[in-house]
Design a protein around this motif. Structure first.
Motif, PDB file in Angstrom:
ATOM      1  N   SER A 177       0.852  -1.193   0.000  1.00  0.00           N
ATOM      2  CA  SER A 177       0.000   0.000   0.000  1.00  0.00           C
ATOM      3  C   SER A 177       0.887   1.242   0.000  1.00  0.00           C
ATOM      4  O   SER A 177       2.092   1.158   0.269  1.00  0.00           O
ATOM      5  CB  SER A 177      -0.877   0.003   1.247  1.00  0.00           C
ATOM      6  OG  SER A 177      -0.074   0.242   2.390  1.00  0.00           O
ATOM      7  N   SER A 215       0.434  12.139  -0.469  1.00  0.00           N
ATOM      8  CA  SER A 215      -0.380  11.253  -1.307  1.00  0.00           C
ATOM      9  C   SER A 215      -1.060  10.155  -0.484  1.00  0.00           C
ATOM     10  O   SER A 215      -1.539   9.181  -1.032  1.00  0.00           O
ATOM     11  CB  SER A 215       0.498  10.634  -2.393  1.00  0.00           C
ATOM     12  OG  SER A 215       1.517   9.868  -1.804  1.00  0.00           O
ATOM     13  N   LEU A 216      -1.074  10.334   0.838  1.00  0.00           N
ATOM     14  CA  LEU A 216      -1.644   9.285   1.699  1.00  0.00           C
ATOM     15  C   LEU A 216      -2.940   9.739   2.360  1.00  0.00           C
ATOM     16  O   LEU A 216      -3.146  10.926   2.592  1.00  0.00           O
ATOM     17  CB  LEU A 216      -0.623   8.900   2.772  1.00  0.00           C
ATOM     18  CG  LEU A 216       0.757   8.461   2.259  1.00  0.00           C
ATOM     19  CD1 LEU A 216       1.709   8.218   3.428  1.00  0.00           C
ATOM     20  CD2 LEU A 216       0.642   7.202   1.411  1.00  0.00           C
ATOM     21  N   ASP A 217      -3.785   8.774   2.698  1.00  0.00           N
ATOM     22  CA  ASP A 217      -5.036   9.116   3.390  1.00  0.00           C
ATOM     23  C   ASP A 217      -4.725   9.522   4.828  1.00  0.00           C
ATOM     24  O   ASP A 217      -3.626   9.265   5.321  1.00  0.00           O
ATOM     25  CB  ASP A 217      -6.007   7.937   3.337  1.00  0.00           C
ATOM     26  CG  ASP A 217      -5.473   6.741   4.091  1.00  0.00           C
ATOM     27  OD1 ASP A 217      -5.433   6.788   5.339  1.00  0.00           O
ATOM     28  OD2 ASP A 217      -5.055   5.766   3.434  1.00  0.00           O
ATOM     29  N   PRO A 218      -5.704  10.152   5.515  1.00  0.00           N
ATOM     30  CA  PRO A 218      -5.432  10.695   6.857  1.00  0.00           C
ATOM     31  C   PRO A 218      -4.908   9.678   7.875  1.00  0.00           C
ATOM     32  O   PRO A 218      -3.978   9.986   8.625  1.00  0.00           O
ATOM     33  CB  PRO A 218      -6.799  11.239   7.293  1.00  0.00           C
ATOM     34  CG  PRO A 218      -7.512  11.543   6.032  1.00  0.00           C
ATOM     35  CD  PRO A 218      -7.050  10.517   5.041  1.00  0.00           C
ATOM     36  N   THR A 255      -3.363   6.736   7.326  1.00  0.00           N
ATOM     37  CA  THR A 255      -2.018   6.306   6.931  1.00  0.00           C
ATOM     38  C   THR A 255      -1.009   7.421   7.193  1.00  0.00           C
ATOM     39  O   THR A 255       0.119   7.164   7.630  1.00  0.00           O
ATOM     40  CB  THR A 255      -2.009   5.916   5.435  1.00  0.00           C
ATOM     41  OG1 THR A 255      -3.100   5.034   5.187  1.00  0.00           O
ATOM     42  CG2 THR A 255      -0.719   5.231   5.057  1.00  0.00           C
ATOM     43  N   SER A 256      -1.427   8.652   6.952  1.00  0.00           N
ATOM     44  CA  SER A 256      -0.550   9.799   7.210  1.00  0.00           C
ATOM     45  C   SER A 256      -0.133   9.834   8.681  1.00  0.00           C
ATOM     46  O   SER A 256       1.033  10.055   9.008  1.00  0.00           O
ATOM     47  CB  SER A 256      -1.261  11.113   6.877  1.00  0.00           C
ATOM     48  OG  SER A 256      -1.576  11.168   5.522  1.00  0.00           O
ATOM     49  N   SER A 262      -0.555  19.780   5.975  1.00  0.00           N
ATOM     50  CA  SER A 262      -1.528  19.764   7.070  1.00  0.00           C
ATOM     51  C   SER A 262      -0.992  20.402   8.355  1.00  0.00           C
ATOM     52  O   SER A 262      -0.030  19.935   8.954  1.00  0.00           O
ATOM     53  CB  SER A 262      -1.940  18.320   7.365  1.00  0.00           C
ATOM     54  OG  SER A 262      -2.498  18.231   8.665  1.00  0.00           O
TER      55      SER A 262
END
Ligand code: ADP
Ligand code: ADP
Length: 237
Positions: free
Chosen positions: A147, A175-178, A180-181, A205
């Motif tokens: 992933s 480029s990652l979802d929240p 995963t970030s 962010s």
């Protein structure tokens, strides 16, 4: 210690990337650079290892000028700086192990790198690094089967085996979802605290910057508009 002394960058087309930056990043700090797109975050980060040459002032690391360094000196400086990027930069068809091992080439001299010969120590360091980002079980997986978050953690492991004191991360979670970030930022935080590595991260962010960094530097049109402990960042700006 990374020191920016009156640093400006004007791109050949006249765009001002950085304007009169003065700052000191101490060993072991976790610094987040925030700012709108085009504010100069990437220019600032990439000027530290001279991927982007500055046009005025001086940048030094532990007293050695990066700006005036010869090619040979620059290689030594770069060996001590790990890089993580938004796009991970992994060799997709290669295994996780091979990708992380390639970071060892950054640790050795150029001579050694040419031959790409790896020792048992290299393999051991690779396993250690993968364990520290929770991916030891993926050693033999193909990188493109992972992933996005896992791929970013492989790139962190690759930076770790280089055994650099400093890690520069240019938009590592863009480029990652929240969720995963969060995990990737937690890994960077762990590395910062347990291995005492200096980490400078560009991040869009503000929430993540506040949550994970000790210090926040905000840029606006190439200028520093805020530089303080993350707890002092207010929302008005
Ligand atoms: P988003 O919800 O899209 O992240 P924000 O309103 O949180 O948007 O922030 C927009 C941009 O402005 C971000 O890239 C951030 O780096 C910058 N920014 C937000 N707050 C501050 C602040 N207090 N100081 C400097 N820059 C800020
Ligand atoms: P950020 O990382 O905050 O999005 P950048 O450091 O990429 O900002 O860019 C800062 C400014 O420099 C922007 O105005 C951008 O358009 C400009 N810039 C960046 N790279 C180049 C380049 N190679 N040539 C000309 N202008 C550039």
């Amino acid at each position: 210690m990374i020191v920016f002394n009156n640093v400006s960058k004007v791109y050949p087309n006249g765009t001002k990337g950085l304007q009169n930056i003065n700052l000191t990043i101490n060993d072991g700090e976790f610094v987040a650079i925030i700012g709108l797109s085009g504010a100069g975050k990437s220019t600032l980060l990439r000027s530290i290892n001279r991927l982007i040459p500055i046009t005025e002032g001086d940048i030094s690391i532990d007293g050695t000028s990066v700006t005036k360094a010869s090619k040979k000196e620059l290689r030594t400086i770069r060996r001590n700086i790990g890089l993580i990027s938004q796009t991970f930069n992994l060799v997709k068809r290669s295994t996780v192990q091979k990708n992380v091992l390639s970071g060892r080439l950054g640790y050795y001299s150029t001579f050694r790198s040419i031959f790409g010969l790896f020792t048992k120590e290299d393999y051991d360091k690779t396993k250690q690094a993968l364990a520290s980002v929770g991916l030891l079980d993926k050693l033999r997986s193909r990188s493109d089967e992972l992933s996005g978050g896992q791929q970013q953690r492989v790139s962190i492991a690759r930076a770790l085996v280089q055994q650099a004191d400093t890690i520069l991360a240019d938009e590592p979670v863009a480029s990652l979802d929240p969720i995963t970030s969060q995990k990737v930022m937690q890994d960077l935080k762990k590395i910062n605290k347990t291995m005492n590595k200096t980490i400078v991260v560009n991040i869009h962010s503000v929430q993540l910057a506040r949550e994970f960094a000790d210090r926040i530097i905000a840029l606006k049109k190439g200028e520093v508009v805020f530089d303080d402990s993350s707890v002092n960042l207010t929302d008005e700006r």
